[in-house]
Write a protein that holds these residues in place. Structure first.
Motif, short mmCIF file in Angstrom:
data_model
loop_
_atom_site.label_atom_id
_atom_site.label_comp_id
_atom_site.label_asym_id
_atom_site.label_seq_id
_atom_site.Cartn_x
_atom_site.Cartn_y
_atom_site.Cartn_z
N SER A 21 0.85 -1.19 0.00
CA SER A 21 0.00 0.00 0.00
C SER A 21 0.88 1.24 0.00
CB SER A 21 -0.89 0.03 1.24
OG SER A 21 -1.74 -1.09 1.31
N CYS A 22 0.34 2.30 -0.53
CA CYS A 22 1.05 3.58 -0.54
C CYS A 22 0.04 4.69 -0.31
CB CYS A 22 1.76 3.79 -1.87
SG CYS A 22 2.43 5.46 -2.10
N VAL A 23 0.22 5.41 0.79
CA VAL A 23 -0.65 6.54 1.11
C VAL A 23 0.06 7.82 0.72
CG1 VAL A 23 -1.88 7.75 2.92
CG2 VAL A 23 -1.69 5.27 3.01
N ALA A 24 -0.63 8.64 -0.06
CA ALA A 24 -0.08 9.91 -0.50
C ALA A 24 -0.70 11.06 0.29
CB ALA A 24 -0.35 10.11 -1.99
N SER A 25 0.11 12.08 0.55
CA SER A 25 -0.39 13.30 1.18
C SER A 25 0.22 14.50 0.50
CB SER A 25 -0.06 13.31 2.68
OG SER A 25 1.33 13.23 2.89
N GLY A 26 -0.49 15.61 0.57
CA GLY A 26 0.02 16.83 -0.03
C GLY A 26 -0.54 17.13 -1.41
N HIS A 27 -1.16 16.16 -2.03
CA HIS A 27 -1.72 16.37 -3.36
C HIS A 27 -2.70 15.23 -3.65
CE1 HIS A 27 -2.08 16.76 -7.72
NE2 HIS A 27 -1.49 17.95 -7.62
N PRO A 28 -3.86 15.52 -4.20
CA PRO A 28 -4.79 14.43 -4.55
C PRO A 28 -4.22 13.59 -5.69
CG PRO A 28 -5.60 16.54 -5.35
CD PRO A 28 -4.43 16.86 -4.50
N ILE A 29 -4.34 12.29 -5.60
CA ILE A 29 -3.74 11.42 -6.61
C ILE A 29 -4.63 11.23 -7.82
CG2 ILE A 29 -2.45 10.19 -4.83
CD1 ILE A 29 -4.39 7.80 -5.32
N SER A 30 -5.85 11.74 -7.75
CA SER A 30 -6.81 11.49 -8.83
C SER A 30 -6.35 12.02 -10.18
CB SER A 30 -8.17 12.10 -8.47
OG SER A 30 -8.02 13.48 -8.23
N SER A 31 -5.46 13.03 -10.18
CA SER A 31 -5.08 13.66 -11.45
C SER A 31 -3.68 13.30 -11.91
CB SER A 31 -5.18 15.18 -11.32
OG SER A 31 -4.31 15.64 -10.30
N ARG A 71 -5.88 1.69 -7.45
CA ARG A 71 -5.85 2.94 -6.71
C ARG A 71 -7.22 3.20 -6.13
NH1 ARG A 71 -3.95 7.08 -11.06
NH2 ARG A 71 -4.41 8.65 -9.46
N ASP A 72 -7.26 3.88 -4.99
CA ASP A 72 -8.50 4.34 -4.37
C ASP A 72 -8.32 5.83 -4.14
OD1 ASP A 72 -10.64 5.03 -2.75
OD2 ASP A 72 -10.56 3.18 -1.60
N ASN A 73 -8.89 6.61 -5.06
CA ASN A 73 -8.71 8.06 -4.98
C ASN A 73 -9.36 8.65 -3.72
OD1 ASN A 73 -7.31 8.02 -7.40
ND2 ASN A 73 -9.12 8.52 -8.64
N THR A 74 -10.40 8.01 -3.21
CA THR A 74 -11.06 8.54 -2.01
C THR A 74 -10.17 8.43 -0.78
OG1 THR A 74 -12.11 6.42 -1.43
CG2 THR A 74 -13.31 7.86 -2.94
N LYS A 75 -9.24 7.48 -0.82
CA LYS A 75 -8.30 7.30 0.28
C LYS A 75 -6.90 7.82 -0.05
CE LYS A 75 -10.66 3.17 2.06
NZ LYS A 75 -10.51 1.73 2.42
N GLN A 78 -2.71 3.94 -3.24
CA GLN A 78 -2.59 2.97 -4.30
C GLN A 78 -2.07 1.65 -3.71
OE1 GLN A 78 0.25 2.92 -7.40
NE2 GLN A 78 1.95 3.72 -6.20
N TYR A 79 -2.27 0.58 -4.46
CA TYR A 79 -1.94 -0.75 -3.99
C TYR A 79 -1.19 -1.53 -5.07
CZ TYR A 79 -5.77 0.56 -0.87
OH TYR A 79 -6.58 1.22 0.00
N LEU A 80 -0.46 -2.53 -4.62
CA LEU A 80 0.14 -3.49 -5.54
C LEU A 80 -0.08 -4.89 -4.95
CD1 LEU A 80 1.76 -3.79 -8.19
CD2 LEU A 80 3.81 -3.98 -6.75
N GLN A 81 -0.96 -5.64 -5.55
CA GLN A 81 -1.20 -7.02 -5.16
C GLN A 81 -0.20 -7.89 -5.91
OE1 GLN A 81 -3.41 -8.39 -2.86
NE2 GLN A 81 -2.28 -10.29 -3.27
#
Length: 121
Positions: A21-31, A71-75, A78-81
């Motif tokens: 899992s990877c949690v991003a902060s500081g910028h929305p990942i949706s774009s 990816r889950d833009n609401t959270k 992103q994930y790598l299974q």
């Protein structure tokens, strides 16, 4: 400034599975493009998988059919299974963000600290 924090790495036997899992902060990942990179011992960093803002994915040939990026833009996550892991998958895995899904890892603007994946035979 984008900060990326990976988790989920560990040690597993060949044939096993892990989910990064990877949690991003500081910028929305949706774009932006989200990617997973990895660096194996003694090798260059390489692109493992990417997912663009439309959800289109790409994979390195070596992981095609075994790994799935999502990816889950609401959270802002992103994930790598990773399934059917092989000893050659042993590497430090990095989360990365880019303006586009570049094939070359050095073009990604932000890269996390990495999480270690070790696969034993």
């Amino acid at each position: 400034q984008v900060q990326l924090v990976e988790s989920g790495g560990g040690s597993v036997q060949a044939g096993g599975s892990l989910r990064l899992s990877c949690v991003a902060s500081g910028h929305p990942i949706s774009s932006v493009c989200m990617a997973w990179l990895r660096r194996a011992p003694g090798k260059e960093r390489e692109r493992v998988a990417t997912i663009d803002r439309l959800g289109v994915t790409t994979y390195a040939d070596s992981v095609e059919g075994r790994f799935t990026i999502s990816r889950d833009n609401t959270k802002n996550t992103q994930y790598l299974q990773m399934n059917s892991l092989k000893p050659e998958d042993t590497a430090l895995y990095y989360c990365a963000v880019g303006r586009a899904c570049f094939p070359r890892p050095e073009f990604y603007n932000y890269v996390g600290q990495g999480t270690q994946v070790t696969v034993s035979s």
